[in-house]
Design a protein around this motif. Structure first.
Motif, mmCIF file in Angstrom:
data_model
loop_
_atom_site.group_PDB
_atom_site.id
_atom_site.type_symbol
_atom_site.label_atom_id
_atom_site.label_comp_id
_atom_site.label_asym_id
_atom_site.label_seq_id
_atom_site.Cartn_x
_atom_site.Cartn_y
_atom_site.Cartn_z
ATOM 1 N N ASP A 140 0.953 -15.916 7.550
ATOM 2 C CA ASP A 140 1.463 -15.601 6.215
ATOM 3 C C ASP A 140 0.451 -14.733 5.475
ATOM 4 N N VAL A 141 0.936 -13.648 4.894
ATOM 5 C CA VAL A 141 0.065 -12.734 4.158
ATOM 6 C C VAL A 141 0.671 -12.465 2.776
ATOM 7 N N THR A 142 -0.131 -11.905 1.882
ATOM 8 C CA THR A 142 0.335 -11.590 0.522
ATOM 9 C C THR A 142 0.733 -10.131 0.374
ATOM 10 N N GLU A 143 0.221 -9.261 1.292
ATOM 11 C CA GLU A 143 0.597 -7.848 1.211
ATOM 12 C C GLU A 143 0.396 -7.179 2.556
ATOM 13 N N ILE A 144 1.154 -6.105 2.737
ATOM 14 C CA ILE A 144 1.093 -5.337 3.984
ATOM 15 C C ILE A 144 0.912 -3.874 3.623
ATOM 16 N N SER A 145 -0.015 -3.219 4.281
ATOM 17 C CA SER A 145 -0.298 -1.816 4.001
ATOM 18 C C SER A 145 0.596 -0.898 4.835
ATOM 19 N N LYS A 146 0.550 0.381 4.489
ATOM 20 C CA LYS A 146 1.355 1.398 5.164
ATOM 21 C C LYS A 146 1.004 1.475 6.648
ATOM 22 N N GLY A 147 2.070 1.561 7.474
ATOM 23 C CA GLY A 147 1.889 1.705 8.918
ATOM 24 C C GLY A 147 1.824 0.398 9.666
ATOM 25 N N VAL A 148 1.849 -0.738 8.968
ATOM 26 C CA VAL A 148 1.721 -2.049 9.603
ATOM 27 C C VAL A 148 3.096 -2.694 9.713
ATOM 28 N N GLU A 149 3.357 -3.362 10.863
ATOM 29 C CA GLU A 149 4.616 -4.067 11.062
ATOM 30 C C GLU A 149 4.514 -5.474 10.507
ATOM 31 N N CYS A 150 5.677 -6.016 10.086
ATOM 32 C CA CYS A 150 5.675 -7.349 9.475
ATOM 33 C C CYS A 150 7.063 -7.952 9.547
ATOM 34 N N GLY A 151 7.149 -9.234 9.186
ATOM 35 C CA GLY A 151 8.430 -9.916 9.083
ATOM 36 C C GLY A 151 8.698 -10.268 7.624
ATOM 37 N N ILE A 152 9.918 -9.965 7.172
ATOM 38 C CA ILE A 152 10.252 -10.172 5.759
ATOM 39 C C ILE A 152 11.508 -11.027 5.647
ATOM 40 N N SER A 179 10.116 -5.453 10.256
ATOM 41 C CA SER A 179 10.055 -4.170 9.555
ATOM 42 C C SER A 179 8.695 -3.511 9.720
ATOM 43 N N LYS A 180 8.668 -2.239 9.328
ATOM 44 C CA LYS A 180 7.414 -1.486 9.326
ATOM 45 C C LYS A 180 7.266 -0.805 7.974
ATOM 46 N N VAL A 181 6.136 -1.019 7.323
ATOM 47 C CA VAL A 181 5.874 -0.431 6.013
ATOM 48 C C VAL A 181 5.630 1.066 6.187
ATOM 49 N N THR A 182 6.451 1.846 5.507
ATOM 50 C CA THR A 182 6.363 3.305 5.658
ATOM 51 C C THR A 182 5.718 3.991 4.460
ATOM 52 N N ASN A 183 5.712 3.302 3.320
ATOM 53 C CA ASN A 183 5.107 3.890 2.119
ATOM 54 C C ASN A 183 4.440 2.800 1.295
ATOM 55 N N GLY A 184 3.275 3.130 0.700
ATOM 56 C CA GLY A 184 2.625 2.239 -0.247
ATOM 57 C C GLY A 184 2.198 0.918 0.338
ATOM 58 N N VAL A 185 2.227 -0.111 -0.513
ATOM 59 C CA VAL A 185 1.814 -1.457 -0.125
ATOM 60 C C VAL A 185 2.951 -2.412 -0.453
ATOM 61 N N PHE A 186 3.381 -3.205 0.542
ATOM 62 C CA PHE A 186 4.452 -4.191 0.324
ATOM 63 C C PHE A 186 3.806 -5.519 -0.040
ATOM 64 N N GLN A 187 4.133 -6.053 -1.233
ATOM 65 C CA GLN A 187 3.494 -7.271 -1.736
ATOM 66 C C GLN A 187 4.503 -8.404 -1.863
ATOM 67 N N LYS A 188 4.079 -9.594 -1.492
ATOM 68 C CA LYS A 188 4.954 -10.758 -1.563
ATOM 69 C C LYS A 188 5.222 -11.168 -3.007
ATOM 70 N N ALA A 189 4.253 -10.959 -3.885
ATOM 71 C CA ALA A 189 4.381 -11.409 -5.276
ATOM 72 C C ALA A 189 5.408 -10.595 -6.064
#
Length: 666
Positions: free
Chosen positions: A628-640, A592-602
């Motif tokens: 492994d990360v705890t959060e992803i900022s806007k515009g960054v790709e990640c695996g969820i 996925s790619k974060v499009t808004n805000g901050v995506f947090q694992k917690a």
């Protein structure tokens, strides 16, 4: 739609009632529990001409009326025996005069009790909780002696009470001091129901307030004399003209502005206007020619009742007609007594009491309720028989109501089940699977089931108070708290301190104990806190504090409001499958790619597809490349990866959310 079908109304079953062979129409209203107007309309439909309240009905006529009102009558003089009020005398000119029963009404803290203190030289106000009258106090004052004392206070000279001025009224006045707090509406209405003269108390420094307006509404629909007492006139800077204008606006036409309601400016501190107030009350009583029989059977009203150590059950009764004597057998509500003692509110025991006099009566088998009608029985046996029949009727009515509720619930459930099966059959006929057919049936009856089931949550409580009048007031103030989802259920209310039996009763029904102006000892509180199921005990001498406590407790029964805040969004671009040790099937990861805000694992995450939420759960994995990360900022790709959900599809939106609980507010 099928889900909107209405349940058929089943005809009412006739309700059994026992009637005597002869009964007055006004007494038949008590037996059937219907209003006099309803009975009279039924009699007119049956072609009966005489529908006056005092008409004596035969068993045949009474049965016809009962059948018309869906009752199943049975004639049994023994089982129907009761004691009723006697008809009012046709000729009243020869009857003796009685003291006027004067009620003191007004807003809380407007000086009602202090006004009476100045008349009876007591200090009740200082001992009341929060300075608020908590009961109806009834007492009698001799007009001549009070006037003599007040005149002497004004002149500074002693005056013999036997020296009567020609202007001074004679006899006595019976006063009722009623509560002014908003919670005591029922007690004010009860007080207004027995009064001849109403003293409307309005503070000069406060004017017309909500309870003042409530009293004005009460007296506007009553046949009572009215006098306004503007209190606290000794305070500097007060404007009584403004108060009178407010009274005119509220519907009280005072004499100062051309009306017919006398208005007296008084001060409980200096005694200003008190003689004029007493003389005005006496003048109103004289014009109204208040009379009552001083012989014959007794009638009265219970003003309040309580349990008193050394005296047992005690009830303050206001005698309305007849002569009340020791050893008289009385019936009030569902209890009876053989009078042991008659005690005026101030003074020693007396051997008899007459109309207009309040007396404390001992000898009650159980405590009567405030407001109960007191009637004299010819014998102790008659009193016992009447009470037994009343209790039997109450129990029968209760059983009938419960049976109606149960039968109605079963009938509705039966018809709902028929509708469910019909819808399932239709779904199967269309070729749907068994599971889909069951779902169709459930959807069809969903609305009906919600209406058939009583999903209202209840705060079960036991109420204890110091006297029966305040028991009634507390019940009235608390039972209306709640809404369609949560409410108060009072299963018991009684007079006296909180006892061990109250705690055990509350524990058995998962309830709480509310005590007003009573004590709960340390041992009782310890008992309530013991065991796996603790019993909340709330006590206070101020009623509005109890109202606040109960309102908060009822609000806690309601589901919390969940506010969802979205802190970040990620759009699924590609699905990856990775092998996990100890797991047979590969794990699906949403690239996925974060499009808004901050995506947090917690935080929790929810999957949204085409505007519909498919899943809500915890984030099990959040990776950036292989880290492994705890959060992803806007515009960054990640695996969820989410717990319990792997049905990702491209363009799904995964939201990182926070759920905030808010307590419900009534």
């Amino acid at each position: 739609m099928s889900g909107q079908r209405k349940v058929r109304v089943k005809p009412k079953v006739l309700r059994k009632v026992i009637l005597p062979s002869m009964v007055r129409l006004e007494n038949l209203t008590n037996i059937l529990g219907v209003k006099l107007y309803t009975l009279q309309r039924s009699m007119e439909r049956l072609g009966m001409d005489n529908i006056r309240p005092e008409r004596l009905l035969t068993a045949e006529d009474a049965s016809l009326v009962a059948l018309e009102l869906n009752f199943d009558p049975m004639i049994d003089d023994e089982a129907a025996f009761d004691i009723y009020q006697q008809p009012a005398p046709a000729e009243t000119e020869q009857l003796p005069l009685r003291p006027p029963i004067t009620g003191i009404f007004g807003h809380v803290d407007h000086g009602k009790t202090s006004l009476l203190d100045a008349l009876r030289a007591t200090t009740v106000a200082a001992g009341e909780a929060g300075g608020i009258t908590q009961h109806i106090g009834a007492f009698e004052v001799p007009v001549d002696s009070i006037l003599a004392n007040l005149r002497a206070k004004e002149t500074g000279k002693k005056q013999d009470a036997n020296e009567k001025s020609s202007e001074e009224a004679s006899g006595t006045i019976t006063f009722l001091d009623t509560p002014g707090h908003a919670a005591f509406t029922a007690m004010r209405e009860r007080g207004a129901g027995v009064t001849d003269v109403v003293v409307l108390v309005v503070a000069a420094d406060d004017g017309v307030k909500p309870q003042t307006e409530e009293v004005i509404r009460l007296i506007q629909g009553s046949d009572v004399g009215v006098v306004v007492a503007i209190t606290k006139c000794d305070k500097p800077g007060i404007d009584t003209t403004k108060v009178k204008q407010e009274l005119m606006a509220a519907g009280v036409e005072v004499e100062a502005f051309g009306g017919d309601v006398p208005c007296v400016e008084v001060s409980s501190v200096t005694g200003q206007g008190l003689p004029e107030l007493l003389e005005t009350i006496s003048a109103i009583a004289e014009v109204r020619e208040l009379k009552a029989e001083r012989i014959g059977n007794v009638e009265g009203r219970v003003i309040e009742s309580r349990v008193e150590k050394g005296r047992g059950n005690v009830a303050t009764v206001l005698v309305l007609r007849g002569c009340l004597q020791r050893t008289t057998s009385l019936v009030a509500g569902t209890t009876w007594c053989r009078v042991r003692s008659l005690t005026p509110p101030i003074g020693k025991d007396v051997i008899s009491a007459f109309p207009g006099q309040p007396v404390e009566i001992t000898g009650w088998k159980d405590l009567p309720s405030a407001g109960d009608l007191v009637l004299e029985a010819n014998s102790e046996e008659d009193a016992k028989k009447a009470v037994a029949n009343r209790l039997r009727r109450i129990e029968q009515d209760k059983m009938w109501r419960e049976a109606e509720i149960i039968n109605e619930k079963r009938r509705v459930e039966s018809e709902i089940e028929v509708i469910r099966r019909e819808e399932e059959a239709k779904a199967k006929a269309k070729g749907l699977s068994r599971g889909a057919a069951m779902m169709a049936g459930n959807i069809a009856v969903d609305g009906l089931e919600s209406s058939a089931k009583d999903g209202v949550k209840e705060l079960v409580m036991i109420i204890k108070a110091d006297v029966s009048g305040t028991v009634e007031a507390v019940v009235g103030a608390l039972q209306g708290i709640g809404n369609k989802e949560a409410k108060v259920k009072i299963i018991s209310s009684a007079v006296g301190d909180v006892q061990e039996a109250d705690i055990e009763h509350a524990r058995a029904v998962n309830g709480c104990v509310v005590g007003f102006n009573v004590k709960a000892s340390n041992s009782i509180l310890k008992l309530a806190s013991m065991g796996a199921q603790r019993v909340p005990v709330h006590t206070s001498a101020i009623i509005y504090r109890l109202v606040e406590i109960v309102r908060d407790a009822v609000a806690d029964l309601l589901p919390r409001t969940i506010e969802t805040r979205v802190h970040g969004e990620a759009v699924v671009q590609q699905i990856f499958e990775i092998k996990v040790k100890g797991r047979k099937d590969p794990m699906r990861i949403a690239g996925s790619k974060v499009t808004n805000g901050v995506f947090q694992k917690a935080r929790k995450a929810r999957v949204v597809r085409n505007g519909e939420t498919l899943h809500l759960g915890e984030v099990s994995t959040l990776k950036q490349v292989k880290k492994d990360v705890t959060e992803i900022s806007k515009g960054v790709e990640c695996g969820i990866a989410l717990d319990g959900w792997e049905e990702f599809e491209p363009l799904d939106v995964i939201q990182s959310i926070e759920e905030i609980e808010h307590r419900a507010v009534l």
